[in-house]
Write a protein that holds these residues in place. Structure first.
Motif, PDB file in Angstrom:
ATOM      1  N   THR A 252       0.829  -1.207   0.000  1.00 15.04           N
ATOM      2  CA  THR A 252       0.000   0.000   0.000  1.00 15.04           C
ATOM      3  C   THR A 252       0.861   1.253   0.000  1.00 15.04           C
TER       4      THR A 252
ATOM      5  N   TRP B 147       3.825   1.526  -1.341  1.00 14.14           N
ATOM      6  CA  TRP B 147       4.326   1.671  -2.704  1.00 14.14           C
ATOM      7  C   TRP B 147       3.236   2.267  -3.608  1.00 14.14           C
ATOM      8  N   GLN B 148       2.007   1.849  -3.397  1.00 17.26           N
ATOM      9  CA  GLN B 148       0.910   2.311  -4.241  1.00 17.26           C
ATOM     10  C   GLN B 148       0.606   3.788  -4.045  1.00 17.26           C
ATOM     11  N   ASN B 149       0.615   4.249  -2.786  1.00 14.55           N
ATOM     12  CA  ASN B 149       0.205   5.631  -2.525  1.00 14.55           C
ATOM     13  C   ASN B 149       1.356   6.630  -2.497  1.00 14.55           C
TER      14      ASN B 149
ATOM     15  N   PRO C 121       7.022   0.366  -7.145  1.00  7.47           N
ATOM     16  CA  PRO C 121       5.797   1.157  -7.293  1.00  7.47           C
ATOM     17  C   PRO C 121       4.951   0.686  -8.471  1.00  7.47           C
ATOM     18  N   SER C 122       5.610   0.357  -9.573  1.00  8.71           N
ATOM     19  CA  SER C 122       4.886  -0.103 -10.758  1.00  8.71           C
ATOM     20  C   SER C 122       4.173  -1.415 -10.494  1.00  8.71           C
TER      21      SER C 122
ATOM     22  N   LYS D  63       1.198  -0.975  -7.956  1.00  2.00           N
ATOM     23  CA  LYS D  63       0.036  -0.292  -8.529  1.00  2.00           C
ATOM     24  C   LYS D  63      -0.742  -1.174  -9.501  1.00  2.00           C
ATOM     25  N   ASN D  64      -0.093  -2.214 -10.004  1.00  2.00           N
ATOM     26  CA  ASN D  64      -0.772  -3.131 -10.921  1.00  2.00           C
ATOM     27  C   ASN D  64      -1.428  -4.302 -10.192  1.00  2.00           C
TER      28      ASN D  64
END
Length: 228
Positions: free
Chosen positions: A184, A186-188, A200-201, A204-205
């Motif tokens: 989470t 990494w996503q935000n 991060p990539s 998010k996937n």
């Protein structure tokens, strides 16, 4: 004195110089660093940094209920980097940020050295997981998902999530609650300390269910023994 003997003396002098270089540079020797790290882990610091053990456990086993990760046996370089990143803000956490900023560079290194040397028994997963969830987690961990453009975790974190020192931490045996929280972050964007920008990539996937699946899968794998 012949040249061969002079060569041996020169070699011994070089070795001695390397051995003393840490002292000359003000860096503690490994055994001193570990002792300092143990003190910080158990008692905290005079500057007010809280004892690491209060959240991460007496042997670095972490705490699933609080989302606190296992630290025992993680690569020393990886742990030191995370502490430095909490300090510089490239990894943003309201608990760890203030603690890391109270540590000196030597104290961060010492703490990392200490935890890298520990071994802790595997904990029991906090929650049961459906078989289909674990199957999905195993697929993502070992093969990835081309449709989602998600590479296998094993590509960087090693077979079975055993880690690839010094850069990539182990995921095997890590608490699922922490792994989900890390994904989470990494996503935000609260965590932005991957120079390659792969994490991060990937994060998010992943769907919410995918994050839970891979976290549940790795939580059930045996953690590796310390490699340092």
């Amino acid at each position: 004195m012949n040249s061969k003997r002079w060569g041996k003396i020169g070699l011994l002098g070089s070795v001695l110089a390397l051995a003393l270089s840490g002292v000359a540079n003000g860096q503690p020797a490994p055994e001193q660093a570990r002792a300092l790290g143990e003190q910080i882990a158990i008692k905290g610091t005079a500057a007010g940094a809280a004892p690491c053990a209060s959240c991460h456990g007496a042997q670095g086993e972490g705490a699933a209920a609080g989302g606190f990760p296992r630290l025992a046996g993680q690569p020393m370089q990886y742990l030191a980097k995370q502490l430095a990143n909490y300090t510089d803000g490239s990894r943003n956490n309201p608990v760890m940020g203030p603690i890391a900023k109270q540590l000196t560079a030597d104290e961060r290194q010492a703490t990392a050295t200490y935890y890298a040397s520990l071994s802790a028994p595997a904990g029991q997963p906090a929650e049961a997981a459906a078989p289909e969830l674990l199957q999905r987690g195993e697929l993502l961990a070992n093969r990835g998902d081309n449709e989602r453009q998600v590479q296998a975790c094993a590509n960087c974190h090693g077979p079975g999530g055993a880690g690839e020192p010094p850069t990539f931490p182990y995921l095997a045996g890590q608490h699922a609650s922490y792994t989900v929280n890390a994904l989470t972050e990494w996503q935000n964007g609260n965590r932005n300390n991957d120079a390659s920008q792969q994490m991060p990539s990937i994060a998010k996937n992943l769907s919410k269910d995918d994050a839970a699946a891979v976290a549940a899968y790795f939580a059930r794998q045996p953690p590796p023994a310390p490699k340092h």
